[in-house]
Design a protein around this motif. Structure first.
Motif, mmCIF file in Angstrom:
data_model
loop_
_atom_site.group_PDB
_atom_site.id
_atom_site.type_symbol
_atom_site.label_atom_id
_atom_site.label_comp_id
_atom_site.label_asym_id
_atom_site.label_seq_id
_atom_site.Cartn_x
_atom_site.Cartn_y
_atom_site.Cartn_z
ATOM 1 N N CYS A 1 -1.347 -8.825 12.651
ATOM 2 C CA CYS A 1 -0.483 -7.715 12.233
ATOM 3 C C CYS A 1 0.353 -8.154 11.045
ATOM 4 N N ILE A 2 0.246 -7.432 9.950
ATOM 5 C CA ILE A 2 1.029 -7.717 8.751
ATOM 6 C C ILE A 2 1.748 -6.441 8.345
ATOM 7 N N LEU A 3 3.068 -6.500 8.291
ATOM 8 C CA LEU A 3 3.878 -5.368 7.861
ATOM 9 C C LEU A 3 4.245 -5.556 6.398
ATOM 10 N N HIS A 4 3.860 -4.636 5.556
ATOM 11 C CA HIS A 4 4.147 -4.739 4.122
ATOM 12 C C HIS A 4 5.535 -4.169 3.859
ATOM 13 N N LYS A 5 6.540 -5.040 3.985
ATOM 14 C CA LYS A 5 7.938 -4.635 3.864
ATOM 15 C C LYS A 5 8.382 -4.769 2.406
ATOM 16 N N ALA A 6 8.184 -3.733 1.640
ATOM 17 C CA ALA A 6 8.600 -3.762 0.243
ATOM 18 C C ALA A 6 10.115 -3.684 0.148
ATOM 19 N N HIS A 7 10.706 -4.424 -0.831
ATOM 20 C CA HIS A 7 12.145 -4.345 -1.046
ATOM 21 C C HIS A 7 12.550 -2.909 -1.361
ATOM 22 N N SER A 8 11.794 -2.268 -2.196
ATOM 23 C CA SER A 8 12.031 -0.859 -2.526
ATOM 24 C C SER A 8 10.710 -0.130 -2.344
ATOM 25 N N PRO A 9 10.500 0.515 -1.187
ATOM 26 C CA PRO A 9 9.218 1.181 -0.937
ATOM 27 C C PRO A 9 8.884 2.191 -2.021
ATOM 28 N N VAL A 10 7.575 2.317 -2.315
ATOM 29 C CA VAL A 10 7.121 3.339 -3.261
ATOM 30 C C VAL A 10 7.586 4.696 -2.751
ATOM 31 N N SER A 11 8.169 5.496 -3.630
ATOM 32 C CA SER A 11 8.777 6.738 -3.173
ATOM 33 C C SER A 11 8.608 7.831 -4.218
ATOM 34 N N GLY A 12 8.942 9.060 -3.813
ATOM 35 C CA GLY A 12 8.901 10.208 -4.704
ATOM 36 C C GLY A 12 9.992 11.190 -4.333
ATOM 37 N N ALA A 13 10.354 12.069 -5.257
ATOM 38 C CA ALA A 13 11.457 13.002 -5.046
ATOM 39 C C ALA A 13 11.007 14.369 -4.560
ATOM 40 N N LYS A 14 9.746 14.721 -4.799
ATOM 41 C CA LYS A 14 9.267 16.055 -4.419
ATOM 42 C C LYS A 14 8.002 15.927 -3.585
ATOM 43 N N PRO A 15 7.895 16.803 -2.560
ATOM 44 C CA PRO A 15 8.708 17.995 -2.260
ATOM 45 C C PRO A 15 9.891 17.679 -1.355
ATOM 46 N N GLY A 16 10.713 18.710 -1.121
ATOM 47 C CA GLY A 16 11.825 18.604 -0.181
ATOM 48 C C GLY A 16 12.822 17.540 -0.580
ATOM 49 N N SER A 17 13.227 16.760 0.421
ATOM 50 C CA SER A 17 14.229 15.715 0.200
ATOM 51 C C SER A 17 13.604 14.404 -0.247
ATOM 52 N N GLY A 18 12.312 14.396 -0.517
ATOM 53 C CA GLY A 18 11.648 13.185 -0.992
ATOM 54 C C GLY A 18 10.894 12.467 0.107
ATOM 55 N N TRP A 19 10.211 11.386 -0.276
ATOM 56 C CA TRP A 19 9.336 10.680 0.645
ATOM 57 C C TRP A 19 9.189 9.235 0.209
ATOM 58 N N CYS A 20 8.586 8.431 1.072
ATOM 59 C CA CYS A 20 8.272 7.046 0.739
ATOM 60 C C CYS A 20 6.949 6.672 1.386
ATOM 61 N N VAL A 21 6.366 5.585 0.914
ATOM 62 C CA VAL A 21 5.086 5.096 1.432
ATOM 63 C C VAL A 21 5.341 3.881 2.328
ATOM 64 N N ARG A 22 4.754 3.894 3.519
ATOM 65 C CA ARG A 22 4.834 2.758 4.438
ATOM 66 C C ARG A 22 3.422 2.259 4.723
ATOM 67 N N GLN A 23 3.229 0.922 4.646
ATOM 68 C CA GLN A 23 1.897 0.339 4.799
ATOM 69 C C GLN A 23 1.940 -0.873 5.724
ATOM 70 N N TRP A 24 0.917 -0.999 6.527
ATOM 71 C CA TRP A 24 0.751 -2.180 7.369
ATOM 72 C C TRP A 24 -0.731 -2.328 7.715
ATOM 73 N N GLU A 25 -1.105 -3.495 8.200
ATOM 74 C CA GLU A 25 -2.479 -3.734 8.631
ATOM 75 C C GLU A 25 -2.462 -4.374 10.009
ATOM 76 N N GLN A 26 -3.408 -3.968 10.837
ATOM 77 C CA GLN A 26 -3.408 -4.399 12.227
ATOM 78 C C GLN A 26 -4.841 -4.514 12.726
ATOM 79 N N VAL A 27 -5.123 -5.543 13.513
ATOM 80 C CA VAL A 27 -6.425 -5.704 14.144
ATOM 81 C C VAL A 27 -6.454 -4.828 15.394
ATOM 82 N N VAL A 28 -7.408 -3.890 15.434
ATOM 83 C CA VAL A 28 -7.520 -2.937 16.541
ATOM 84 C C VAL A 28 -8.989 -2.805 16.927
ATOM 85 N N PRO A 29 -9.301 -2.205 18.091
ATOM 86 C CA PRO A 29 -10.706 -1.933 18.439
ATOM 87 C C PRO A 29 -11.350 -1.008 17.415
ATOM 88 N N SER A 30 -12.645 -1.137 17.232
ATOM 89 C CA SER A 30 -13.332 -0.319 16.229
ATOM 90 C C SER A 30 -13.283 1.162 16.577
#
Length: 707
Positions: free
Chosen positions: A70-99
């Motif tokens: 399990c690797i959590l990609h904890k960016a200091h400043s997550p990739v983000s955007g202002a539209k639509p609404g109140s804005g958003w950000c991108v969260r990314q991680w990788e995990q070993v799971v069943p196929s």
């Protein structure tokens, strides 16, 4: 008796209902890129999750136990955007799971979603290897206008060369929850293209798809469709807004913007750079929103008149990311959005070199020694470094090259916390020459880890251009609001000393002041001063020389807030944030007693110390000022705010002006902020780096006719 699948769906539906209404808007987008694990025969896969979440940006807490699986990609400043609404950000991680995997995933109380996939294992008959599921690029949140039809083309890739089709997810097959297809969305299954008819009220809608790969077959035999090799989820959001202009006024990509589905082959420690240029005749572009891969660097956004531009770069360091990586971007204006455009980065697979190969890294050069016997059918006369001026010498047994770190076409890049010198030995043939002989591409890299240097006096060389595209700006936000609300909602305070000779003032602690906004006209109790930078250099620091405040724009009478790393009084506390952001909470009741408006001016430096054991930021220690005197690279900025209201007013959009004079409209805050730069003259040490250097060397043999 209820079958097991039905029971699972019922239980998970009840779980989502128990969590509450926030689950209805699960996420603004999701993709899962799947890599089968060879060691387990494909029973397990490494799933790479990319999720677009609404602001405030949720933390990656409780997803899994961090480690190899399990690797959590904890960016200091997550990739983000202002539209639509109140804005958003991108969260990314990788995990070993069943196929074959399904789960309800919760990032926080406001971001919960259901994921289901069927990824094998499947052994391919044509190669005997495990099948790779399809890859779908995730665009930024899609915006459309009422009564304006829109075509949305998804960008897909398949490493096995399979045919990729898309279909709506089926709730009865356990692929989604409450996900009936919308009548106003038409899907071309063969091309993964979506058409929005425009016939729907203003609002936000969610689209749940499954991307599937099929073994290529002739068109005549496609009447009876075979079973897919795998099925992976794709979640999209569509925000329908009121139309205020023609349906054909969207921003259009132009200039140096890469073509749709352009693919860049990336060697180890190679840097990829490209620009996104747009023209918008109706409205100025307020942002170029991007959804990409961990470590992607965005810089140099400008929007002047009809033209806008954003630069992006990525350095391939050691990583566990998927072999092929998408980057999607759109241009947003107040009411318009361009067509999404996606490019792909392909991490070329390298073969291991034979025994006897050496890459020796010294202070001023790297030396390559390569057994000639390993280069079968390679024409040694065609081998060349990045610069043909540096010779490649060979005899009957070995090939040798002495490669200067400041010449021979050697490039310097930053990969995480490491400084990396790179060059390439490759076959170079005249463009008119056609040959079936193998060619050689051999990337060479000398890595200098900052924390594994030999001794405290190890020097790190930093290019003089490190801060060329760096900007620093200041913002004001109420506690618990703004892009760094994650840090200010539940603040952790850093100790900071008082200026020499200053008396401590008995001020109430600002850590427990109510953060909610009062009625119009009432005094604001506390406000957070944010000093922010867009640099992505890991070792860079934001050093504050001085911050002063005044009740007038001419600063005729000014009062010190911070100076040389010290605070002027206890009305100021620093909140721990990222290495590229400094946040100070100001107790406005004790800072001002009469005035209802203030202006703030700060002098700050971006800097990197060449000695890993030292800090270049100004520190305040026991009442004395301490500043690093070691050689360092720095860039100076003077930042001055516009008027900042100290009483509750109706928020208005604020324009942040960066050091290069470009503007960007942000979410509503309490004041407009202006930033100017009076000095930007970085200096570079004249010595080279020396220390513990690791060898990374790879080879790739390929035939010309495979391109």
């Amino acid at each position: 008796m209820v079958d097991r699948l039905t029971l699972v769906i019922v239980v998970q539906s009840l779980a989502l209902l128990w969590i509450g209404p926030a689950c209805e808007a699960s996420s603004l987008g999701l993709t899962v890129h799947v890599v089968p694990l060879q060691s387990d025969g494909g029973q397990l896969v490494r799933a790479h999750f990319t999720v677009i979440a609404s602001n405030p940006c949720p933390p990656l807490i409780g997803l899994c136990t961090e480690g190899v699986n399990c690797i959590l990609h904890k960016a200091h400043s997550p990739v983000s955007g202002a539209k639509p609404g109140s804005g958003w950000c991108v969260r990314q991680w990788e995990q070993v799971v069943p196929s074959n995997y399904n789960s309800v995933i919760t990032l926080n109380s406001g971001t919960t979603f259901y994921v289901a996939m069927k990824a094998g294992p499947h052994i391919r008959a044509n190669s005997g290897k495990l099948n790779y599921p399809a890859y779908v690029a995730l665009p930024p949140p899609i915006r459309a206008r009422e009564n304006c039809p829109l075509h949305i083309q998804l960008s897909v890739k398949d490493l096995d060369g399979d045919r990729v089709r898309c279909r709506f997810a089926l709730e009865e097959q356990g692929e989604c929850l409450d996900c009936m297809p919308h009548s106003f969305i038409e899907l071309d299954k063969d091309t993964c293209g979506l058409t929005f008819t425009g016939n729907v009220p203003v609002g936000q809608y969610f689209i749940y798809l499954m991307a599937e790969d099929y073994i290529p077959t002739p068109k005549v035999s496609q009447a009876s469709e075979s079973q897919p090799l795998s099925s992976v989820p794709v979640h999209l959001s569509l925000t329908v807004e009121q139309s205020s202009s023609s349906c054909t006024d969207e921003p259009v990509a132009t200039g140096k913007t890469p073509s749709e589905q352009a693919t860049y082959n990336v060697l180890p420690f190679e840097e990829v750079k490209f620009e996104a240029d747009f023209i918008s005749q109706t409205e100025s572009v307020s942002e170029i929103a991007v959804v990409g891969l961990p470590g992607l660097n965005k810089y140099g956004f400008t929007s002047i008149g009809a033209m806008s531009q954003l630069s992006m770069s990525w350095v391939r360091g050691e990583n566990t990311l998927a072999p092929i990586l998408p980057i999607c971007f759109v241009a947003n204006s107040m009411s318009l959005q361009s067509e999404p455009r996606c490019v792909w980065l392909y991490q070329r697979e390298m073969r291991t070199l034979p025994d006897g190969t050496e890459l020796i890294c010294n202070k001023t050069e790297m030396t390559l020694v390569l057994p000639v016997g390993s280069l079968r059918n390679i024409n040694l006369n065609e081998l060349q470094l990045n610069s043909p001026a540096c010779p490649v010498i060979y005899n009957d047994t070995h090939l040798t090259a002495h490669i200067a770190l400041d010449g021979c076409g050697t490039k310097t890049v930053h990969a995480g916390t490491e400084l990396v010198y790179t060059n390439t030995l490759k076959s170079v043939r005249p463009s008119s020459m056609i040959s079936r002989q193998p060619s050689l591409i051999l990337p060479l890299a000398c890595r200098i880890p900052a924390v594994r240097a030999r001794g405290p006096n190890f020097n790190i060389a930093v290019p003089a251009t490190a801060f060329d595209n760096a900007d620093v700006w200041l913002e004001f936000h109420l506690p618990g609001e703004g892009p760094l609300a994650l840090y200010t909602s539940h603040p952790q305070f850093s100790p900071i000393g008082l200026l020499p000779g200053r008396l401590r003032r008995d001020a109430a602690s600002v850590s427990h002041i109510r953060t909610s906004q009062g009625e119009l006209g009432t005094r604001i109790k506390a406000m957070d001063l944010h000093l922010l930078s867009n640099t992505t250099l890991e070792r860079s620091e934001l050093s504050i020389e001085r911050c002063v405040q005044s009740a007038t724009h001419d600063f005729a009478e000014r009062h010190t807030i911070l100076e040389n790393g010290c605070k002027a009084s206890n009305v100021t506390q620093e909140i721990r944030a990222t290495s590229h952001a400094r946040i100070f909470r100001l107790d406005l009741f004790n800072l001002f007693t009469v005035h209802n408006m203030m202006y703030v001016e700060c002098e700050v430096d971006l800097c990197i110390a060449f000695l890993p054991s030292q800090k270049c930021a100004i520190q305040c220690n026991r009442g004395s000022v301490k500043r690093a005197t070691a050689n360092m690279l720095s860039k100076h900025f003077t930042l001055r705010s516009g008027p900042v209201s100290l009483v509750v007013t109706t928020p208005v959009p604020s324009t942040i002006v960066f050091a290069d004079g470009t503007g960007q409209t942000e979410a509503p805050t309490t004041a407009a902020v202006e930033v100017t730069s009076i000095s930007s003259a970085p200096e570079q040490a004249s010595f080279m780096a020396a220390g513990l250097i690791f060898n990374i060397i790879c080879i790739f043999l390929q035939h010309i006719f495979n391109h």
